[in-house]
Motif scaffolding. Sequence first.
Motif, mmCIF file in Angstrom:
data_model
loop_
_atom_site.group_PDB
_atom_site.id
_atom_site.type_symbol
_atom_site.label_atom_id
_atom_site.label_comp_id
_atom_site.label_asym_id
_atom_site.label_seq_id
_atom_site.Cartn_x
_atom_site.Cartn_y
_atom_site.Cartn_z
ATOM 1 N N PRO A 350 -4.260 -3.931 2.384
ATOM 2 C CA PRO A 350 -3.701 -5.027 1.571
ATOM 3 C C PRO A 350 -4.328 -5.227 0.386
ATOM 4 N N VAL A 351 -3.633 -5.724 -0.771
ATOM 5 C CA VAL A 351 -4.091 -5.666 -2.023
ATOM 6 C C VAL A 351 -3.540 -6.936 -2.856
ATOM 7 N N LEU A 352 -4.575 -7.509 -3.569
ATOM 8 C CA LEU A 352 -4.520 -8.912 -4.187
ATOM 9 C C LEU A 352 -4.451 -8.292 -5.861
ATOM 10 N N SER A 353 -3.849 -8.952 -6.627
ATOM 11 C CA SER A 353 -4.012 -8.739 -8.048
ATOM 12 C C SER A 353 -3.876 -9.863 -8.967
ATOM 13 N N GLY A 354 -4.248 -9.904 -10.109
ATOM 14 C CA GLY A 354 -4.214 -11.166 -10.892
ATOM 15 C C GLY A 354 -2.646 -11.005 -11.648
ATOM 16 N N PRO A 355 -2.320 -11.718 -12.500
ATOM 17 C CA PRO A 355 -0.957 -11.812 -13.270
ATOM 18 C C PRO A 355 -0.802 -10.672 -14.389
ATOM 19 N N SER A 356 -2.037 -10.200 -14.895
ATOM 20 C CA SER A 356 -1.772 -9.382 -15.937
ATOM 21 C C SER A 356 -1.773 -7.944 -15.527
ATOM 22 N N ILE A 357 -0.459 -7.507 -15.521
ATOM 23 C CA ILE A 357 -0.322 -6.335 -14.903
ATOM 24 C C ILE A 357 0.888 -5.229 -15.714
ATOM 25 N N PHE A 358 0.715 -5.191 -16.841
ATOM 26 C CA PHE A 358 1.800 -4.795 -17.642
ATOM 27 C C PHE A 358 1.679 -3.151 -17.602
ATOM 28 N N ASN A 359 0.296 -2.801 -17.418
ATOM 29 C CA ASN A 359 0.022 -1.355 -17.268
ATOM 30 C C ASN A 359 0.922 -0.685 -16.233
ATOM 31 N N PHE A 360 1.287 -1.814 -15.093
ATOM 32 C CA PHE A 360 1.824 -1.254 -13.879
ATOM 33 C C PHE A 360 3.000 -2.172 -13.514
ATOM 34 N N ASN A 361 3.695 -2.568 -14.582
ATOM 35 C CA ASN A 361 4.526 -3.585 -14.522
ATOM 36 C C ASN A 361 5.530 -3.400 -13.282
ATOM 37 N N SER A 364 4.068 -2.355 -9.713
ATOM 38 C CA SER A 364 3.317 -3.764 -9.045
ATOM 39 C C SER A 364 4.400 -4.658 -8.485
ATOM 40 N N GLN A 365 5.644 -4.735 -9.494
ATOM 41 C CA GLN A 365 6.727 -5.767 -8.822
ATOM 42 C C GLN A 365 7.564 -5.135 -7.583
ATOM 43 N N GLU A 366 7.575 -3.742 -7.496
ATOM 44 C CA GLU A 366 7.794 -3.176 -6.255
ATOM 45 C C GLU A 366 6.926 -3.284 -5.152
ATOM 46 N N LEU A 367 5.690 -3.313 -5.283
ATOM 47 C CA LEU A 367 4.780 -3.245 -4.377
ATOM 48 C C LEU A 367 4.618 -4.798 -3.702
ATOM 49 N N GLY A 372 3.463 -5.433 0.328
ATOM 50 C CA GLY A 372 1.836 -4.833 0.339
ATOM 51 C C GLY A 372 1.110 -5.248 -0.769
ATOM 52 N N MET A 373 1.515 -6.299 -1.511
ATOM 53 C CA MET A 373 0.500 -6.883 -2.521
ATOM 54 C C MET A 373 1.086 -8.428 -2.789
ATOM 55 N N SER A 398 -0.351 -5.996 8.810
ATOM 56 C CA SER A 398 1.335 -6.042 8.462
ATOM 57 C C SER A 398 1.375 -5.795 6.942
ATOM 58 N N MET A 399 0.449 -6.333 6.008
ATOM 59 C CA MET A 399 0.459 -6.198 4.616
ATOM 60 C C MET A 399 -0.011 -4.773 4.340
ATOM 61 N N GLY A 400 -0.950 -4.420 4.896
ATOM 62 C CA GLY A 400 -1.432 -3.028 4.622
ATOM 63 C C GLY A 400 -0.416 -1.707 5.072
ATOM 64 N N GLU A 401 0.181 -1.997 5.976
ATOM 65 C CA GLU A 401 1.056 -1.001 6.571
ATOM 66 C C GLU A 401 2.225 -0.962 5.830
ATOM 67 N N LYS A 402 2.868 -2.217 5.161
ATOM 68 C CA LYS A 402 3.875 -2.490 4.183
ATOM 69 C C LYS A 402 3.804 -1.512 2.790
ATOM 70 N N GLY A 403 2.380 -1.751 2.255
ATOM 71 C CA GLY A 403 2.032 -1.009 1.304
ATOM 72 C C GLY A 403 1.845 0.126 1.363
ATOM 73 N N LYS A 404 1.289 0.803 2.384
ATOM 74 C CA LYS A 404 1.374 2.256 2.894
ATOM 75 C C LYS A 404 2.636 2.880 2.821
ATOM 76 N N ILE A 405 3.377 2.420 3.458
ATOM 77 C CA ILE A 405 4.913 2.793 3.638
ATOM 78 C C ILE A 405 5.736 2.813 2.132
ATOM 79 N N PHE A 406 5.336 1.863 1.153
ATOM 80 C CA PHE A 406 5.955 1.971 -0.075
ATOM 81 C C PHE A 406 5.303 3.105 -0.840
ATOM 82 N N VAL A 407 3.979 3.361 -0.857
ATOM 83 C CA VAL A 407 3.539 4.633 -1.322
ATOM 84 C C VAL A 407 4.123 5.721 -1.007
ATOM 85 N N GLU A 408 4.137 6.091 0.318
ATOM 86 C CA GLU A 408 4.576 7.254 0.816
ATOM 87 C C GLU A 408 6.132 7.532 0.579
#
Length: 427
Positions: A350-361, A364-367, A372-373, A398-408
């Motif tokens: 499972p992933v946490l991120s701060g609000p500055s995500i413009f490199n992966f805008n 990150s929104q889809e994740l 998953g995040m 649950s969160m980790g599995e959702k992120g993994k499915i998103f990537v795949e």
Amino acid sequence: MSRIIYSFLLYLAVPLVLLKMYLRGRKAPAYHKRWCERFAFIKALPDNKPVIWVHSVSVGETIASAPMVKQLMALYPNHQFVVTTMTPTGSDRVKALYGDTVHHVYCPYDLPDVQSRFLNRIRPTLALMMETELWPNTVAACHKRNIPIVIANARLSEKSAKGYGKLGGLTRQMMEQITLVACQNSTDGERFKQLGLTDKQLRITGSVKFDITVDSEIHRQANELRKRWETGAERKRDILIAASTHQGEDEQVIAAFKQVLAKNKDALLVLVPRHPERFNQVFQLIEGNNLSAIRHSQTSETTPETQVILGDTMGELMKLYATADLAFVGGSLVENGGHNMLEPAALGTPVLSGPSIFNFNEISQELVSSGGMKLVQSSNELAEQASELLASSDLRNSMGEKGKIFVESNRGALQELLNLVQKTLKV
């Protein structure tokens, strides 16, 4: 702006660039070395095989491009490959990934005579530039020699698009000379078109960062490392990794972790700064906050008192991610635009991120939408979310599995990009 004026200003800036390199080299000595390469004073390649040139700025782009480069090497065994970077850390990654199977030099500066000398020395049949590497003189020099230029895994933030837009005719001319832009998403694709790129030059392929491969060896090494940590600690640990952190962000992570410790004495922080020249500084910061720490480069042996492990090695981030129960991806609690959150997600972490995500805008929104995040707005919110997730394996799983499915579910950009490169080389 005309390319003549741009080049004149760039020549004037060279002394300042070299001064910056010198000053940076006081903390990272590798910046004091191999300056000749930055002006293309390099040995000419043998002319018995055609050359494919791949440029990746630093560590992130080098890692992202590795599956593409390795597959191209398999598809074109009779070609030579030149991989350039701008940073010493990127250089180290190239050497670790490929050894002597590719030619590596620093990418030379975007000066007309320098680029001419560089292309004369390597004579590429194709130039592959990763992500947002748009340099007017480089593009013009390739175009003059009929060398196809493909911008691979391309992205263009709103901020970058506005910057290029201010260059007016210089940017439009550069867009006309690019052969193909393989873009990560349609939003960025529209920004390229607004700068002068045509529909014929644009393909939306998705991001090759989804095509990340996680082999069983990564998990084996991570399991062994975690067992050593827990054996030394004499108890099970709840591991939070904070990766690719920047100046001004480590303090926030440490403050959040101290709040986590107040609720969970078994928590362990693995703190991995983005830049190696900051390793010593961050270790002193940890100790200055009265936390018991070890350096991963020096030992993997923890004690019951160990609270923080400083990840001060290069090339081991995926393994360190795989040891963790929860990942915070840095460059996001400071205005740096974030780093690759797909790496921990691909591991099912499972992933946490701060609000500055413009490199992966868009990614990150889809994740976040996939579950998953989660985004946190502050150090206090990071502490709250980390404490909640570390306290519940069900929530984490649950969160980790959702992120993994998103990537795949988003894989496939790499194959599409390879197909485009093959077609370009046949033209």
